[in-house]
Design an enzyme around this catalytic site. Structure first.
Site, PDB file in Angstrom:
ATOM      1  N   TYR A   9       5.145   8.173   1.945  1.00 28.61           N
ATOM      2  CA  TYR A   9       4.289   6.982   1.919  1.00 28.61           C
ATOM      3  C   TYR A   9       4.352   6.224   0.587  1.00 28.61           C
ATOM      4  O   TYR A   9       4.155   5.017   0.559  1.00 28.61           O
ATOM      5  CB  TYR A   9       2.843   7.382   2.192  1.00 28.61           C
ATOM      6  CG  TYR A   9       2.582   7.748   3.627  1.00 28.61           C
ATOM      7  CD1 TYR A   9       2.475   6.754   4.603  1.00 28.61           C
ATOM      8  CD2 TYR A   9       2.448   9.075   4.028  1.00 28.61           C
ATOM      9  CE1 TYR A   9       2.242   7.087   5.935  1.00 28.61           C
ATOM     10  CE2 TYR A   9       2.217   9.408   5.360  1.00 28.61           C
ATOM     11  CZ  TYR A   9       2.112   8.407   6.306  1.00 28.61           C
ATOM     12  OH  TYR A   9       1.881   8.728   7.616  1.00 28.61           O
ATOM     13  N   THR A  80       1.401  16.310  -3.065  1.00 32.67           N
ATOM     14  CA  THR A  80       0.699  17.340  -3.832  1.00 32.67           C
ATOM     15  C   THR A  80      -0.503  17.807  -3.021  1.00 32.67           C
ATOM     16  O   THR A  80      -1.606  17.309  -3.176  1.00 32.67           O
ATOM     17  CB  THR A  80       0.217  16.814  -5.198  1.00 32.67           C
ATOM     18  OG1 THR A  80      -0.309  15.489  -5.017  1.00 32.67           O
ATOM     19  CG2 THR A  80       1.311  16.793  -6.211  1.00 32.67           C
ATOM     20  N   THR A 116       0.311  12.153  -7.253  1.00 31.10           N
ATOM     21  CA  THR A 116      -1.026  12.389  -7.815  1.00 31.10           C
ATOM     22  C   THR A 116      -1.149  13.860  -8.175  1.00 31.10           C
ATOM     23  O   THR A 116      -0.850  14.730  -7.354  1.00 31.10           O
ATOM     24  CB  THR A 116      -2.105  12.046  -6.784  1.00 31.10           C
ATOM     25  OG1 THR A 116      -1.915  10.702  -6.395  1.00 31.10           O
ATOM     26  CG2 THR A 116      -3.500  12.232  -7.357  1.00 31.10           C
ATOM     27  N   LYS A 201      -6.304   8.631 -12.717  1.00 34.02           N
ATOM     28  CA  LYS A 201      -5.983   8.512 -11.290  1.00 34.02           C
ATOM     29  C   LYS A 201      -6.988   9.280 -10.425  1.00 34.02           C
ATOM     30  O   LYS A 201      -7.523   8.767  -9.442  1.00 34.02           O
ATOM     31  CB  LYS A 201      -4.565   9.042 -11.049  1.00 34.02           C
ATOM     32  CG  LYS A 201      -4.214   9.343  -9.622  1.00 34.02           C
ATOM     33  CD  LYS A 201      -4.047   8.084  -8.820  1.00 34.02           C
ATOM     34  CE  LYS A 201      -3.997   8.383  -7.341  1.00 34.02           C
ATOM     35  NZ  LYS A 201      -3.699   7.244  -6.517  1.00 34.02           N
ATOM     36  N   CYS A 255      -5.974  11.071  -0.185  1.00 32.62           N
ATOM     37  CA  CYS A 255      -6.279  10.765  -1.590  1.00 32.62           C
ATOM     38  C   CYS A 255      -7.743  11.027  -1.876  1.00 32.62           C
ATOM     39  O   CYS A 255      -8.097  11.954  -2.591  1.00 32.62           O
ATOM     40  CB  CYS A 255      -5.956   9.296  -1.843  1.00 32.62           C
ATOM     41  SG  CYS A 255      -4.362   8.854  -1.183  1.00 32.62           S
ATOM     42  N   LYS A 315      -7.999   5.899   9.052  1.00 29.24           N
ATOM     43  CA  LYS A 315      -8.657   4.596   8.936  1.00 29.24           C
ATOM     44  C   LYS A 315      -7.934   3.575   9.805  1.00 29.24           C
ATOM     45  O   LYS A 315      -6.940   3.910  10.462  1.00 29.24           O
ATOM     46  CB  LYS A 315      -8.727   4.141   7.483  1.00 29.24           C
ATOM     47  CG  LYS A 315      -7.400   3.813   6.858  1.00 29.24           C
ATOM     48  CD  LYS A 315      -7.647   3.234   5.486  1.00 29.24           C
ATOM     49  CE  LYS A 315      -6.382   2.777   4.844  1.00 29.24           C
ATOM     50  NZ  LYS A 315      -6.613   2.235   3.520  1.00 29.24           N
ATOM     51  N   ARG A 322      -3.675  12.058   8.316  1.00 32.26           N
ATOM     52  CA  ARG A 322      -3.984  13.155   7.390  1.00 32.26           C
ATOM     53  C   ARG A 322      -5.485  13.235   7.086  1.00 32.26           C
ATOM     54  O   ARG A 322      -6.105  12.237   6.746  1.00 32.26           O
ATOM     55  CB  ARG A 322      -3.180  12.986   6.096  1.00 32.26           C
ATOM     56  CG  ARG A 322      -1.695  13.256   6.343  1.00 32.26           C
ATOM     57  CD  ARG A 322      -0.884  13.082   5.103  1.00 32.26           C
ATOM     58  NE  ARG A 322      -0.916  11.723   4.601  1.00 32.26           N
ATOM     59  CZ  ARG A 322      -0.342  11.343   3.470  1.00 32.26           C
ATOM     60  NH1 ARG A 322       0.277  12.222   2.723  1.00 32.26           N
ATOM     61  NH2 ARG A 322      -0.397  10.083   3.083  1.00 32.26           N
TER      62      ARG A 322
HETATM   63  N1  SAJ Z   1     -14.338   4.727   3.982  1.00 39.95           N
HETATM   64  C1  SAJ Z   1     -15.685   4.749   4.336  1.00 39.95           C
HETATM   65  N2  SAJ Z   1     -16.511   3.764   3.864  1.00 39.95           N
HETATM   66  C2  SAJ Z   1     -16.052   2.775   3.040  1.00 39.95           C
HETATM   67  C3  SAJ Z   1     -14.695   2.760   2.690  1.00 39.95           C
HETATM   68  C4  SAJ Z   1     -13.854   3.754   3.180  1.00 39.95           C
HETATM   69  O1  SAJ Z   1     -16.158   5.628   5.071  1.00 39.95           O
HETATM   70  O2  SAJ Z   1     -16.856   1.910   2.666  1.00 39.95           O
HETATM   71  C5  SAJ Z   1     -13.411   5.782   4.473  1.00 39.95           C
HETATM   72  C6  SAJ Z   1     -12.237   5.266   5.278  1.00 39.95           C
HETATM   73  O3  SAJ Z   1     -12.561   5.075   6.622  1.00 39.95           O
HETATM   74  C7  SAJ Z   1     -11.211   6.367   5.057  1.00 39.95           C
HETATM   75  C8  SAJ Z   1     -11.495   6.851   3.649  1.00 39.95           C
HETATM   76  O4  SAJ Z   1     -12.799   6.403   3.363  1.00 39.95           O
HETATM   77  O5  SAJ Z   1     -11.399   7.444   5.953  1.00 39.95           O
HETATM   78  C9  SAJ Z   1     -10.545   6.389   2.575  1.00 39.95           C
HETATM   79  O6  SAJ Z   1     -10.041   5.107   2.845  1.00 39.95           O
HETATM   80  P1  SAJ Z   1      -9.789   3.959   1.776  1.00 39.95           P
HETATM   81  O7  SAJ Z   1      -9.260   2.813   2.529  1.00 39.95           O
HETATM   82  O8  SAJ Z   1     -10.977   3.702   0.953  1.00 39.95           O
HETATM   83  O9  SAJ Z   1      -8.721   4.586   0.761  1.00 39.95           O
HETATM   84  P2  SAJ Z   1      -7.283   5.293   0.937  1.00 39.95           P
HETATM   85  O10 SAJ Z   1      -7.501   6.771   0.962  1.00 39.95           O
HETATM   86  O11 SAJ Z   1      -6.503   4.695   2.042  1.00 39.95           O
HETATM   87  O12 SAJ Z   1      -6.567   4.911  -0.445  1.00 39.95           O
HETATM   88  C10 SAJ Z   1      -7.133   5.322  -1.685  1.00 39.95           C
HETATM   89  C11 SAJ Z   1      -7.264   4.118  -2.611  1.00 39.95           C
HETATM   90  N3  SAJ Z   1      -8.104   4.470  -3.766  1.00 39.95           N
HETATM   91  C12 SAJ Z   1      -9.202   3.757  -4.097  1.00 39.95           C
HETATM   92  O13 SAJ Z   1      -9.612   2.815  -3.490  1.00 39.95           O
HETATM   93  C13 SAJ Z   1      -9.906   4.241  -5.326  1.00 39.95           C
HETATM   94  C14 SAJ Z   1      -5.876   3.670  -3.081  1.00 39.95           C
HETATM   95  O14 SAJ Z   1      -5.998   2.653  -4.051  1.00 39.95           O
HETATM   96  C15 SAJ Z   1      -5.114   4.862  -3.698  1.00 39.95           C
HETATM   97  O15 SAJ Z   1      -3.795   4.491  -4.035  1.00 39.95           O
HETATM   98  C16 SAJ Z   1      -5.015   5.948  -2.666  1.00 39.95           C
HETATM   99  O16 SAJ Z   1      -6.341   6.336  -2.281  1.00 39.95           O
HETATM  100  C17 SAJ Z   1      -4.236   7.105  -3.280  1.00 39.95           C
HETATM  101  O17 SAJ Z   1      -3.033   7.256  -2.959  1.00 39.95           O
HETATM  102  O18 SAJ Z   1      -4.751   7.789  -4.163  1.00 39.95           O
END
Ligand code: SAJ
Length: 407
Positions: A9, A80, A116, A201, A255, A315, A322
């Site tokens: 990814y 990781t 990470t 990070k 993440c 999401k 995952r």
């Molecule tokens: N979620 C909620 N409520 C919210 C926002 C998200 O329940 O208000 C849930 C989502 O449905 C999902 C999870 O949280 O299950 C995480 O989704 P996300 O869209 O917030 O984030 P990721 O995991 O897709 O990507 C994150 C990002 N990190 C941050 O926003 C701090 C991205 O910038 C990072 O690059 C990525 O993790 C990573 O690789 O570390």
């Protein structure tokens, strides 16, 4: 020439981005099937803008291989995972990749770790490998940590526009690698040391986990006392310094649901809010199960076979499952022997991964009375009218129908 190691990814879009910006790139992955697919001209996962970027990169000359290449620049972007029991990082893929790189790299090469990692991983696992191979770090091999920040669903845009961090032992190497990333990255690139980059990070993802946990805890409090959490958050967010996130059925992905555990595992006794947030978010699938049970009772739905879970991914509008809340929930249901009864559908998951999985929305809807919207894919947001005769448990506050329930 850059050898990007790990074409998942993060590694794949990063390799493509460099190649499309005039840099010679070879992408290496130990998975033969994956490399064959890429060499056959096909991308390996769905992501906005990825295909176009792929064609650009191929035209510019990127190649894919199972072999490690002898060159002066390596970018390691392998997974990781973490140990589910100790909650500590499992650096086995990073270790294996760096070992393989050491076998082919010449003196003077720079090894950039993008994966990470928990703070201290480079000192603990990566430096010893380089030294065991007879190299002096800083003289023979330069070591850099350049964690990514891109969000699945908007990766290509964010690769270009996000700011990023480069951690290096020396300012000079940091600046050299910064220049390389600046070939495509238009955001600010901050150079710091490796330890700070590692910690930053993990802290970023932990910040988000804690904030989502706050929203989820509010949802539980409001449910217990019959208040509308969404209205409360909406109004509170009018305060100039308040920005509460959205409650949901849990936190998935590789993440946000993983990185905070690194801090809990490494700093037990100190990481208290972080641990509480993890527990709250991990408890959400169970909370949804309880909601399903109560809604079934209230509506005289007695057959679990008439319940359908919409969404398997972690999401919306991605094909990544995952740590997804739906999978977590199915695992919980297994304990109650009801996992094999519930129906499941996700427009992004084409192969069968769970029991009773549907591949057609209409057929899925025909076979259920109660739909639980676990993921807010565009498909369901565009087809709300198809749910008008259903009992709906809407875990994302996107559906307004007479028989829809909220978290
Ligand atoms: N979620 C909620 N409520 C919210 C926002 C998200 O329940 O208000 C849930 C989502 O449905 C999902 C999870 O949280 O299950 C995480 O989704 P996300 O869209 O917030 O984030 P990721 O995991 O897709 O990507 C994150 C990002 N990190 C941050 O926003 C701090 C991205 O910038 C990072 O690059 C990525 O993790 C990573 O690789 O570390």
């Amino acid at each position: 020439m850059i050898n990007v190691v790990g074409l998942g990814y993060i590694g794949l879009p990063t390799a493509l981005m460099f190649a499309s910006h005039g840099i010679e790139v070879v992408g290496t992955d130990y998975n033969k099937e994956l490399v064959d697919t890429l060499n056959a001209g096909k991308t390996t996962f769905e992501e906005e803008g990825l295909e176009e970027l792929f064609f650009h990169a191929v035209k510019a000359g990127i190649t894919f291989s199972n072999e490690y290449i002898s060159t002066d620049m390596y970018i390691v972007a392998v997974p990781t995972p973490y140990n589910k029991f100790s909650k500590k990082i499992d650096a086995c893929y990073v270790v294996a990749a760096v070992k393989s790189v050491m076998e082919v790299c010449p003196k003077g090469a720079t090894v950039v770790i993008e994966s990470t990692i928990s703070p201290g991983t480079i000192d603990k696992f990566v430096r010893p490998i380089i030294e065991e191979n007879g190299f002096i770090i800083g003289e023979d091999i330069n070591l850099v940590h350049a964690p990514e920040r891109i969000i699945p669903g908007n990766m290509v845009y964010e690769l270009k526009h996000n700011s990023r961090t480069i951690g290096a032992d020396s300012r000079e190497i940091g600046e050299t690698v910064k220049k390389l990333y600046a070939s495509f990255c238009e955001g600010e690139i901050i150079v710091t040391d490796i330890r700070t980059a590692e910690m930053t990070k993990v802290v970023e993802n932990t910040f988000r986990d804690i904030n989502i946990a706050f929203a989820n805890e509010l949802a539980k409090i409001c449910r217990s006392d019959n208040m509308d959490v969404y209205e409360i958050i909406r109004i509170a967010n009018h305060h100039p310094r308040v920005n509460i996130l959205s409650p949901g059925p849990g936190v998935g992905g590789h993440c946000i649901s993983v990185d905070p555990w690194f801090l809990v595992g490494d700093y037990p006794g100190l990481a208290n809010i972080i641990l509480a947030a993890r527990k709250i978010n991990d408890g959400m699938p169970e909370f949804v199960l309880e909601r399903i049970y109560n809604i079934m009772k209230e509506n005289n739905v007695t057959d679990v076979g008439r319940v359908g879970l919409y969404g398997l991914t972690y999401k919306e509008d991605v094909d990544d499952m995952r740590e997804s809340p739906t999978l977590q929930m199915l695992e919980n249901m297994e304990k109650h022997l009801s996992q094999n009864l519930v129906k499941v559908y996700d427009p992004f998951i084409k192969n069968d991964v769970v029991a009773n999985q549907y591949h057609d929305l209409e057929k899925f809807l025909n076979d259920i009375d109660l739909i639980v919207v676990m993921v807010k894919h565009s498909e369901i947001r565009e087809n709300v009218e198809k749910l008008k005769d259903k009992i709906v448990l809407d875990c994302h506050n996107i559906i307004d129908l007479p028989k829809s329930y909220k978290l």
